[in-house]
Design a protein around this motif. Structure first.
Motif, mmCIF file in Angstrom:
data_model
loop_
_atom_site.group_PDB
_atom_site.id
_atom_site.type_symbol
_atom_site.label_atom_id
_atom_site.label_comp_id
_atom_site.label_asym_id
_atom_site.label_seq_id
_atom_site.Cartn_x
_atom_site.Cartn_y
_atom_site.Cartn_z
ATOM 1 N N ARG A 1 0.835 -1.213 0.000
ATOM 2 C CA ARG A 1 0.000 0.000 0.000
ATOM 3 C C ARG A 1 0.864 1.256 0.000
ATOM 4 N NH1 ARG A 1 -2.848 -2.935 3.933
ATOM 5 N NH2 ARG A 1 -2.100 -1.539 5.579
ATOM 6 N N ASP A 2 1.987 1.198 0.732
ATOM 7 C CA ASP A 2 2.883 2.350 0.791
ATOM 8 C C ASP A 2 3.535 2.635 -0.559
ATOM 9 O OD1 ASP A 2 2.326 2.727 3.465
ATOM 10 O OD2 ASP A 2 4.117 1.682 4.187
ATOM 11 N N GLN A 3 3.670 1.605 -1.404
ATOM 12 C CA GLN A 3 4.278 1.776 -2.728
ATOM 13 C C GLN A 3 3.298 2.373 -3.736
ATOM 14 O OE1 GLN A 3 6.104 -1.926 -4.074
ATOM 15 N NE2 GLN A 3 6.731 -2.402 -1.982
ATOM 16 N N GLY A 4 2.046 2.365 -3.396
ATOM 17 C CA GLY A 4 1.008 2.884 -4.291
ATOM 18 C C GLY A 4 -0.146 1.911 -4.354
ATOM 19 N N GLY A 5 -1.337 2.437 -4.510
ATOM 20 C CA GLY A 5 -2.521 1.584 -4.475
ATOM 21 C C GLY A 5 -2.613 0.603 -5.620
ATOM 22 N N LEU A 6 -2.066 0.962 -6.786
ATOM 23 C CA LEU A 6 -2.132 0.093 -7.961
ATOM 24 C C LEU A 6 -0.764 0.135 -8.641
ATOM 25 C CD1 LEU A 6 -3.876 -1.706 -9.778
ATOM 26 C CD2 LEU A 6 -4.572 0.347 -11.025
ATOM 27 N N ILE A 7 -0.002 -0.952 -8.505
ATOM 28 C CA ILE A 7 1.359 -1.003 -9.039
ATOM 29 C C ILE A 7 1.548 -2.271 -9.872
ATOM 30 C CG2 ILE A 7 2.318 0.319 -7.114
ATOM 31 C CD1 ILE A 7 3.380 -2.343 -5.970
ATOM 32 N N PHE A 8 2.554 -2.252 -10.742
ATOM 33 C CA PHE A 8 2.855 -3.426 -11.557
ATOM 34 C C PHE A 8 3.923 -4.257 -10.864
ATOM 35 C CE2 PHE A 8 4.756 -5.818 -15.086
ATOM 36 C CZ PHE A 8 3.597 -6.345 -15.662
ATOM 37 N N ALA B 1 -11.538 -0.888 -4.713
ATOM 38 C CA ALA B 1 -12.914 -0.485 -5.035
ATOM 39 C C ALA B 1 -13.029 -0.077 -6.502
ATOM 40 C CB ALA B 1 -13.349 0.661 -4.128
ATOM 41 N N ALA B 2 -12.026 0.636 -7.004
ATOM 42 C CA ALA B 2 -12.076 1.110 -8.386
ATOM 43 C C ALA B 2 -12.016 -0.047 -9.376
ATOM 44 C CB ALA B 2 -10.925 2.083 -8.631
ATOM 45 N N VAL B 3 -11.138 -1.000 -9.129
ATOM 46 C CA VAL B 3 -11.006 -2.144 -10.046
ATOM 47 C C VAL B 3 -12.267 -2.997 -10.018
ATOM 48 C CG1 VAL B 3 -9.728 -4.275 -10.514
ATOM 49 C CG2 VAL B 3 -8.483 -2.175 -9.937
ATOM 50 N N LEU B 4 -12.783 -3.271 -8.827
ATOM 51 C CA LEU B 4 -13.981 -4.108 -8.726
ATOM 52 C C LEU B 4 -15.190 -3.445 -9.399
ATOM 53 C CD1 LEU B 4 -13.754 -5.477 -5.064
ATOM 54 C CD2 LEU B 4 -13.157 -6.655 -7.185
ATOM 55 N N ALA B 5 -15.206 -2.130 -9.439
ATOM 56 C CA ALA B 5 -16.350 -1.422 -10.020
ATOM 57 C C ALA B 5 -16.195 -1.173 -11.516
ATOM 58 C CB ALA B 5 -16.546 -0.090 -9.307
ATOM 59 N N HIS B 6 -14.999 -1.319 -12.057
ATOM 60 C CA HIS B 6 -14.763 -0.914 -13.444
ATOM 61 C C HIS B 6 -15.410 -1.900 -14.414
ATOM 62 C CE1 HIS B 6 -12.890 0.714 -17.001
ATOM 63 N NE2 HIS B 6 -12.365 1.678 -16.275
ATOM 64 N N PRO B 7 -16.197 -1.424 -15.357
ATOM 65 C CA PRO B 7 -16.897 -2.332 -16.283
ATOM 66 C C PRO B 7 -15.975 -3.099 -17.218
ATOM 67 C CG PRO B 7 -17.178 -0.033 -16.964
ATOM 68 C CD PRO B 7 -16.547 -0.003 -15.610
ATOM 69 N N ARG C 1 -9.065 -11.938 -8.809
ATOM 70 C CA ARG C 1 -8.417 -11.391 -10.008
ATOM 71 C C ARG C 1 -9.446 -10.743 -10.924
ATOM 72 N NH1 ARG C 1 -3.255 -15.261 -11.407
ATOM 73 N NH2 ARG C 1 -2.958 -16.025 -9.275
ATOM 74 N N ARG C 2 -8.952 -9.782 -11.676
ATOM 75 C CA ARG C 2 -9.739 -9.180 -12.725
ATOM 76 C C ARG C 2 -8.895 -9.130 -13.998
ATOM 77 N NH1 ARG C 2 -13.113 -10.385 -9.768
ATOM 78 N NH2 ARG C 2 -14.879 -9.158 -8.956
ATOM 79 N N PHE C 3 -9.568 -9.316 -15.129
ATOM 80 C CA PHE C 3 -8.911 -9.402 -16.428
ATOM 81 C C PHE C 3 -9.418 -8.251 -17.293
ATOM 82 C CE2 PHE C 3 -9.238 -13.498 -14.427
ATOM 83 C CZ PHE C 3 -7.969 -14.045 -14.585
ATOM 84 N N VAL C 4 -8.502 -7.459 -17.790
ATOM 85 C CA VAL C 4 -8.871 -6.250 -18.517
ATOM 86 C C VAL C 4 -9.343 -6.623 -19.922
ATOM 87 C CG1 VAL C 4 -8.090 -3.998 -19.309
ATOM 88 C CG2 VAL C 4 -7.199 -4.940 -17.159
ATOM 89 N N ALA C 5 -10.581 -6.286 -20.209
ATOM 90 C CA ALA C 5 -11.202 -6.668 -21.484
ATOM 91 C C ALA C 5 -10.984 -5.639 -22.582
ATOM 92 C CB ALA C 5 -12.697 -6.899 -21.285
ATOM 93 N N ALA C 6 -10.726 -4.386 -22.205
ATOM 94 C CA ALA C 6 -10.532 -3.320 -23.188
ATOM 95 C C ALA C 6 -9.642 -2.250 -22.567
ATOM 96 C CB ALA C 6 -11.880 -2.719 -23.591
ATOM 97 N N PRO C 7 -8.908 -1.493 -23.363
ATOM 98 C CA PRO C 7 -8.058 -0.436 -22.807
ATOM 99 C C PRO C 7 -8.876 0.504 -21.928
ATOM 100 C CG PRO C 7 -7.615 -0.735 -25.149
ATOM 101 C CD PRO C 7 -8.841 -1.546 -24.848
ATOM 102 N N CYS C 8 -8.340 0.822 -20.766
ATOM 103 C CA CYS C 8 -9.072 1.686 -19.840
ATOM 104 C C CYS C 8 -8.091 2.334 -18.875
ATOM 105 C CB CYS C 8 -10.132 0.888 -19.072
ATOM 106 S SG CYS C 8 -9.462 -0.459 -18.061
ATOM 107 N N GLU C 9 -8.609 3.222 -18.066
ATOM 108 C CA GLU C 9 -7.784 3.900 -17.065
ATOM 109 C C GLU C 9 -8.501 3.858 -15.729
ATOM 110 O OE1 GLU C 9 -6.259 8.424 -16.219
ATOM 111 O OE2 GLU C 9 -5.846 7.583 -18.217
ATOM 112 N N THR C 10 -7.735 3.565 -14.686
ATOM 113 C CA THR C 10 -8.295 3.592 -13.346
ATOM 114 C C THR C 10 -7.208 4.014 -12.372
ATOM 115 O OG1 THR C 10 -9.498 2.343 -11.650
ATOM 116 C CG2 THR C 10 -7.839 1.132 -12.887
ATOM 117 N N GLU C 11 -7.561 4.846 -11.433
ATOM 118 C CA GLU C 11 -6.605 5.361 -10.448
ATOM 119 C C GLU C 11 -5.363 5.969 -11.109
ATOM 120 O OE1 GLU C 11 -7.083 5.402 -6.771
ATOM 121 O OE2 GLU C 11 -8.951 5.429 -7.912
#
Length: 368
Positions: free
Chosen positions: A20-27, A43-49, A263-273
């Motif tokens: 969490r200290d490294q950032g909420g969403l990291i690779f 919350a953002a990932v779980l809500a993203h269509p 896990r979530r799998f990105v179906a189309a290019p998008c942006e979150t956080e």
């Protein structure tokens, strides 16, 4: 340590705090996937269509695609998006929220629970499935068989399973389907839960059967882990026995959840956080880390029975939030209450976590 190994580590929570200290969403370079660790990112990932529960190119795992287990998997509401997810959910969710807590308590109390390791295993893993089976109208004998079949079937949901386990899962799917065909054809079935589901369901029978099997599979490991982790909390802090068991279960599912990640799998290019995701990217969603985020709960590393405004991602969020949350909590509370009434001897128990990529499920054994 990595975010997957963490699920069954003795204490993964300091590591989650580092993430969490490294950032909420990291690779994560080692895993080649994105990791969502903060409450906001989760919350953002779980809500993203565009963040789906399965890869677009592989809706069913290749290892089970050729048999009935794969067919069942492919129809599960939790493994689908859109109408294939909404239709079964709209039929099943309302009834789960109306189940009488006293009926659940009675069904749990009717089972023979002993404080030895075999009794604990049966109470944690077999008992919850038997309760759901009884609520759907199966007999106690059928429920016991169904719990054994469910134990075999859930192997198809894990990528750690070997071929022998996958073969057993295929056979279990066949048998479970047969039980449901008979149940749905039984004119004497008086289950209010099943009656309501059938009245609300607008799909075909095979999809209905698949999602009723899904009720068992979702109940099996997640509820077992919740019961087991709550018992561990009592073993470590005996004074917790003096508090309300319902509060103990509720805080356990936040503090030390049986489902650590999804896990979530990105179906189309998008942006979150502020992060650009590409089609085909994978996001590991650390539910357990988000539960310990100070932005979600005050003093998150303190186990508090009386925690005000307790918030948790353990049962998911948004369109894929677990529809059976209240039932799972009720079964876990009733089961733990019965276990503690039999006064298990903690000094005679040892435990280890069941091998898993996302679950934190203790299995107890006798001290040698």
């Amino acid at each position: 340590m990595d975010p997957i190994i963490a699920a069954t580590h003795a204490d993964p929570y300091p590591y989650y705090a580092q993430l969490r200290d490294q950032g909420g969403l990291i690779f994560h370079e080692g895993l080649k996937m994105w990791v969502a660790s903060s409450a906001r990112a989760v919350a953002a990932v779980l809500a993203h269509p565009d963040c789906h529960v399965r890869p677009v190119a592989e809706p069913v795992p290749k290892a089970i695609a050729g048999g009935l287990a794969g067919k069942v998997f492919g129809q599960l509401m939790r493994m689908n998006e859109g109408e294939r997810q909404r239709c079964p959910r709209s039929a099943i969710e309302p009834g789960l929220g109306l189940i009488d807590g006293d009926e659940v308590n009675a069904l749990v109390a009717a089972r023979l629970i002993t404080p030895d390791v075999d009794g604990l295993y049966n109470a944690m893993f077999r008992g919850p499935v038997c309760v759901v089976a009884a609520l759907l109208g199966f007999t106690p004998a059928q429920g016991r068989t169904i719990s054994e079949l469910t134990a075999d079937f859930v192997a198809c949901l894990s990528s750690l399973s070997v071929q022998a386990q996958l073969n057993a899962a295929q056979a279990a799917a066949e048998h479970l389907r047969g039980y449901f065909i008979e149940l749905l054809d039984d004119p004497d079935n008086k289950s209010p839960l099943l009656t309501g589901i059938r009245e609300r369901f607008a799909g075909d029978q095979e999809t209905l059967i698949a999602n009723l099997i899904g009720l068992f599979s979702q109940t099996f490991e997640a509820t077992a882990g919740l019961i087991g982790n709550a018992l561990l909390a009592v073993i470590r802090h005996p004074s917790l026995q003096q508090g309300c068991v319902d509060d103990l279960i509720a805080e356990t599912q936040r503090f030390d959840p049986s489902v650590q990640n999804t896990r979530r799998f990105v179906a189309a290019p998008c942006e979150t956080e502020g992060v650009r995701l590409h089609a085909g990217d994978v996001v590991l969603v650390l539910l357990a880390s988000a539960n310990r985020d100070p932005q979600l709960n005050d003093s998150p590393d303190v186990f508090r029975l009386d925690r005000p405004q307790r918030r948790s991602f353990t049962f998911g969020a948004g369109r894929h939030q677990c529809p059976g949350q209240l039932l799972a909590l009720g079964i876990a509370s009733a089961t733990l209450r019965e276990i503690l009434a039999h006064q298990p001897a903690p000094e005679r128990l040892a435990w280890e976590y069941r091998p898993s990529l996302n679950g934190r499920i203790p299995v107890f054994r006798d001290v040698a």
